[in-house]
Enzyme design. Structure first.
Site, PDB file in Angstrom:
ATOM      1  CB  ALA A   1     -28.083  93.217  34.283  1.00  0.00           C
TER       2      ALA A   1
ATOM      3  CB  SER B   1     -22.164  96.706  34.985  1.00  0.00           C
ATOM      4  OG  SER B   1     -22.391  97.979  35.564  1.00  0.00           O
ATOM      5  N   GLY B   2     -21.112  96.456  38.218  1.00  0.00           N
ATOM      6  CA  GLY B   2     -20.096  97.020  39.093  1.00  0.00           C
ATOM      7  C   GLY B   2     -20.013  98.532  38.986  1.00  0.00           C
ATOM      8  N   GLY B   3     -20.930  99.129  38.221  1.00  0.00           N
ATOM      9  CA  GLY B   3     -20.964 100.572  38.044  1.00  0.00           C
ATOM     10  C   GLY B   3     -22.051 101.226  38.868  1.00  0.00           C
TER      11      GLY B   3
ATOM     12  CB  SER C   1     -25.907  98.005  37.426  1.00  0.00           C
ATOM     13  OG  SER C   1     -24.578  97.973  37.893  1.00  0.00           O
TER      14      SER C   1
ATOM     15  CB  CYS D   1     -23.277  93.555  23.494  1.00  0.00           C
ATOM     16  SG  CYS D   1     -22.929  92.783  25.082  1.00  0.00           S
TER      17      CYS D   1
ATOM     18  N   GLY E   1     -29.700  98.907  34.327  1.00  0.00           N
ATOM     19  CA  GLY E   1     -29.444 100.302  34.667  1.00  0.00           C
ATOM     20  C   GLY E   1     -29.457 101.236  33.488  1.00  0.00           C
TER      21      GLY E   1
ATOM     22  CB  CYS F   1     -20.202  96.409  24.341  1.00  0.00           C
ATOM     23  SG  CYS F   1     -21.331  95.573  25.432  1.00  0.00           S
TER      24      CYS F   1
END
Length: 430
Positions: A25, A27-29, A32, A116, A141, A237
């Site tokens: 998964a 998230s662009g962070g 992860s 979520c 992550g 979230c």
């Protein structure tokens, strides 16, 4: 020629059962991104997937989903792993955001992050990873640890082809357990406390033994500068950080009411709706030298009760009741079945200190939690999360609260014949 050889080797290893498919998964962070990096280094066949759960075209707030998606894609390019996108905007609206609005209307303070994870990431996304993408496992992550990793279910080993398929290794008798991560400050088991046993059994947490600082160093060494520059995600979230009162009033009609002193019933001010407040928060009351805080809400009258000082007795309780409790590994623990009571630890907010408590099991599956010391601002709608040692046992939504220290003191004063305060008892949301 080299590419063809590399492809052939990959096929052979896949047939042997060595390379296993893990959907990560994304998230662009930074968390992860490093998760995907670690999976790749372990030799897994990795697929990165970005979830879209909030339609930024539906409202006027700031949404960074486009940039987040681009950042996740860039990491997957750098790691040479496939990248996909999936949308759960409709599911998020019906299962998380609509639930959030209904809870606020009832006077409660919901936790969308827990819901979520329960309904979107570890249900719909998990099913997509397993059934559509054909993954053997999913990875996130989160700073948490699964007992599956202790039992080497997820260990990558170059061994002869096993007699059974990789997935069959999940069909073991022992339940998967959820434990706190090594970085106790970042530990996210609180947010995972409602996930199913089936999802936990096939989820890998590569950051389990790492600290946030070490993860950032790994990201820097890997050249993930574009994700390192980003701020830590905050707020609701998948919706983000924004002015809560303005945001919620876009979806709920204003319900003006009075701010009332819990001590003497004096009207201290007005508000736009009880759903814009949560217990324990500071109430903005003009003309007051000292700060006042929200201690209770009366949905029937629309009154929000406030008290002076952040440590007022009206903010402290030691008892709560949940709805049917979600036990992660055992339903319920054998110790609780034997005696109907169990000693463990409790929190209702992420990163709050764990508090010793006694749990009592009810016949309907709900529980009473009694803490060893009164706790400030326990809130209906939040989740009571239980721990036994390092293990997160599960959680239940708080639906009822015991009396406050202020109420108990009033009762003791009446018994002694002392004059009581002229305030009236609110029809509490608890």
């Amino acid at each position: 020629m080299f590419a063809a050889f590399h492809f052939l080797v990959s096929i052979i290893l896949l047939i042997m059962g060595v390379i296993r498919h893990v959907v990560c998964a994304m998230s662009g962070g930074v968390d992860s991104s490093v998760t995907a990096l670690l999976l790749k280094r372990r030799g897994y066949h990795v697929t990165g997937v970005f979830m879209r759960n909030w339609d930024s075209m539906d409202e006027q707030g700031v949404c960074n989903s486009e940039q987040d998606c681009e950042d996740a894609y860039r990491v997957c390019q750098m790691l040479d792993v496939p990248f996909h996108q999936v949308s759960y905007v409709k599911e998020y609206w019906h299962l998380v955001f609509s639930y959030l609005l209904k809870e606020y209307q009832k006077g409660r303070t919901p936790n969308p992050d827990i819901m979520c994870n329960k309904h979107i990431k570890f249900k719909h996304f998990f099913q997509h990873a397993m059934n559509t993408l054909g993954a053997d496992a999913m990875a996130t992550g989160h700073y948490a640890r699964s007992s599956q990793e202790d039992e080497e279910v997820f260990r990558q080993k170059h061994v002869p082809s096993p007699k059974t398929l990789f997935r069959d290794r999940f069909e073991i008798r022992n339940p998967a357990r959820l434990y706190q991560g090594a970085d106790r400050f970042k530990d996210q088991t609180f947010f995972l406390s409602q996930i199913s046993q089936g999802a936990l059994r096939r989820t890998i947490f590569p950051l389990a033994g790492l600290t946030k600082d070490f993860v950032k160093k790994m990201a820097a060494e890997a050249g993930f500068q574009h994700v390192l520059k980003k701020k830590e995600s905050m707020g609701i979230c998948f919706i983000g950080e924004r002015n809560f009162e303005e945001f919620i009033l876009e979806y709920l009609e204003p319900r003006p009411g009075k701010l009332v002193s819990i001590e003497d019933g004096k009207i201290m001010g007005e508000h736009k709706g009880w759903f814009t407040f949560t217990l324990g928060q500071r109430a903005r009351i003009g003309g007051q030298r000292d700060a006042w805080f929200v201690v209770d809400k009366d949905v029937a009258t629309g009154e929000v009760f406030v008290a002076p000082t952040t440590s007022h007795p009206a903010l402290f309780r030691d008892t709560l009741r949940t709805d049917r409790f979600h036990w992660i590994a055992e339903e319920p623990p054998a110790e609780l079945i034997r005696s109907s009571m169990m000693e463990c630890h409790f929190r209702f907010q992420h990163q709050m200190p764990l508090s010793p408590c006694t749990v009592t099991l009810n016949v309907d599956g709900s529980i009473w939690v009694t803490t060893s010391q009164p706790i400030r601002a326990m809130t209906p709608g939040q989740f009571a999360v239980l721990y036994k040692g390092d293990e997160c046992l599960g959680s239940g939504k708080i639906v009822r609260l015991g009396p406050t220290e202020h109420t108990l003191q009033l009762g003791r004063d009446r018994l002694r014949g002392a004059p009581s305060d002229p305030n009236h008892t609110p029809e509490s949301t608890s």
